[in-house]
Design an enzyme around this catalytic site. Structure first.
Site, PDB file in Angstrom:
ATOM      1  CB  ALA A  58       4.093  -3.415   4.754  1.00  0.00           C
ATOM      2  CB  THR A 111       1.540  -2.914  10.346  1.00  0.00           C
ATOM      3  OG1 THR A 111       2.143  -1.947  10.212  1.00  0.00           O
ATOM      4  CG2 THR A 111       2.936  -4.068   9.751  1.00  0.00           C
ATOM      5  CD  GLN A 129       6.004  -0.354  -1.815  1.00  0.00           C
ATOM      6  OE1 GLN A 129       6.046   0.719  -0.609  1.00  0.00           O
ATOM      7  NE2 GLN A 129       6.686  -0.632  -1.944  1.00  0.00           N
ATOM      8  CG  HIS A 159       3.484  -4.846  -4.956  1.00  0.00           C
ATOM      9  ND1 HIS A 159       4.194  -4.412  -3.685  1.00  0.00           N
ATOM     10  CD2 HIS A 159       4.101  -4.556  -5.670  1.00  0.00           C
ATOM     11  CE1 HIS A 159       5.888  -3.811  -3.343  1.00  0.00           C
ATOM     12  NE2 HIS A 159       5.679  -3.768  -5.360  1.00  0.00           N
ATOM     13  CB  CYS A 212      -6.273 -20.648 -15.023  1.00  0.00           C
ATOM     14  SG  CYS A 212      -5.735 -22.313 -15.068  1.00  0.00           S
ATOM     15  CB  CYS A 236      -7.684 -22.094 -19.570  1.00  0.00           C
ATOM     16  SG  CYS A 236      -8.209 -20.681 -17.858  1.00  0.00           S
ATOM     17  CB  CYS A 239      -8.590 -22.800 -13.368  1.00  0.00           C
ATOM     18  SG  CYS A 239      -9.651 -22.384 -14.345  1.00  0.00           S
ATOM     19  CB  SER A 288      11.197   0.726   4.830  1.00  0.00           C
ATOM     20  OG  SER A 288      10.783  -0.891   4.287  1.00  0.00           O
ATOM     21  CG  ASN A 294       8.669   5.114   7.201  1.00  0.00           C
ATOM     22  OD1 ASN A 294       7.533   4.222   7.601  1.00  0.00           O
ATOM     23  ND2 ASN A 294       9.724   4.662   6.403  1.00  0.00           N
TER      24      ASN A 294
HETATM   25 ZN    ZN Z   1      -7.660 -23.367 -16.112  1.00  0.00          ZN
END
Ligand code: ZN
Length: 243
Positions: free
Chosen positions: A20, A24, A98, A116, A124, A127, A149, A190, A214
């Site tokens: 992160a 920032t 990340q 991530h 969806c 489905c 969706c 971190s 860092n």
């Molecule tokens: Zn769907």
């Protein structure tokens, strides 16, 4: 900076791990941080979960709206650009992040492992169709409404929510990169979030050295060959300059 640059220059296989703190300076808060100031009276650990998305999609998207707006407006900063340039020069082989904001790609990085996920697509919940979010997220920003969706199911951005597993393929590739590297550049994280925080240990076990950039202390500081306690948007361009 000179020591870090020398290590970077002489690395056989440089891998970077970002968090992160790299985003920032582009105006994107760390949403796990209670100090981000973006939301009041909201617990990100509760609202940013699959459970909330399923049971209270409106609450989930209300929470997400300002974050998506910031991501949409954000531009890569000098830290992103320095990492992209290291890859262009053939020095940086793999970039593990990340972050979910696609700013590394916007800066020109090609070989990016997104631990991530990202907001570029959504799935969806009903489905399981995968759709591009280019217009959907603009709609979320404008209206705060729950994107659906064509089947009527709620769309889930393809990011790892609280309590969710990491995408296994991405994590395996990241582990492989950690084993392969002889130098790991850790920037703006971190290292509090598992299992991403295991990657530097894996790299160390396989003989890699660490360069850490860092602002705040981490458990790994004592294991770093070079520790730079500075802003990534200042430090990474300075390292690049000295390479
Ligand atoms: Zn769907």
């Amino acid at each position: 900076m000179k020591d870090a640059a020398a290590l970077v220059k002489n690395a056989r296989y440089l891998v970077a791990l970002t968090g992160a703190g790299v985003s920032t300076p582009s105006g994107i808060p760390d949403f796990r941080s209670p100090r981000s100031g973006l939301w009041e009276n909201v617990d990100p650990f509760e609202v940013a979960s699959l459970d909330t998305l399923r049971r209270r999609p409106a609450a989930f998207y209300q929470w997400l709206q300002p974050l998506v707006a910031l991501m949409r407006a954000a531009k890569p900063n000098p830290a992103h650009l320095a990492l992209a340039e290291l890859e262009r020069r053939g020095i940086l082989k793999v970039l593990i992040t990340q972050n979910v904001d696609s700013l590394h790609q916007a800066a020109g990085s090609q070989n990016v492992i997104e631990l991530h996920g990202s907001f570029r697509s959504a799935t969806c919940l009903k489905c399981l169709r995968i759709v591009s979010t280019a217009e959907l997220m603009d709609q979320v920003i404008a209206t705060g409404e729950v994107p659906r969706c064509s089947c009527g199911g709620v769309l889930k951005p393809d990011v790892v929510l609280m309590g969710e597993m990491l995408p296994p393929q991405a994590f395996h590739r990241a582990e492989q990169a950690a084993r392969d590297c002889d130098l790991l550049l850790v920037a703006g994280t971190s290292l509090e979030i598992a299992p991403a925080n295991n990657l530097p240990w894996l790299a160390l076990q396989h003989g890699a050295r660490l360069v850490m950039v860092n602002r705040s202390p981490t458990d790994l500081d004592s294991r770093a060959t070079v520790l730079i306690r500075d802003d990534v948007a200042t430090a990474l361009p300075a390292i690049l300059e000295a390479v």
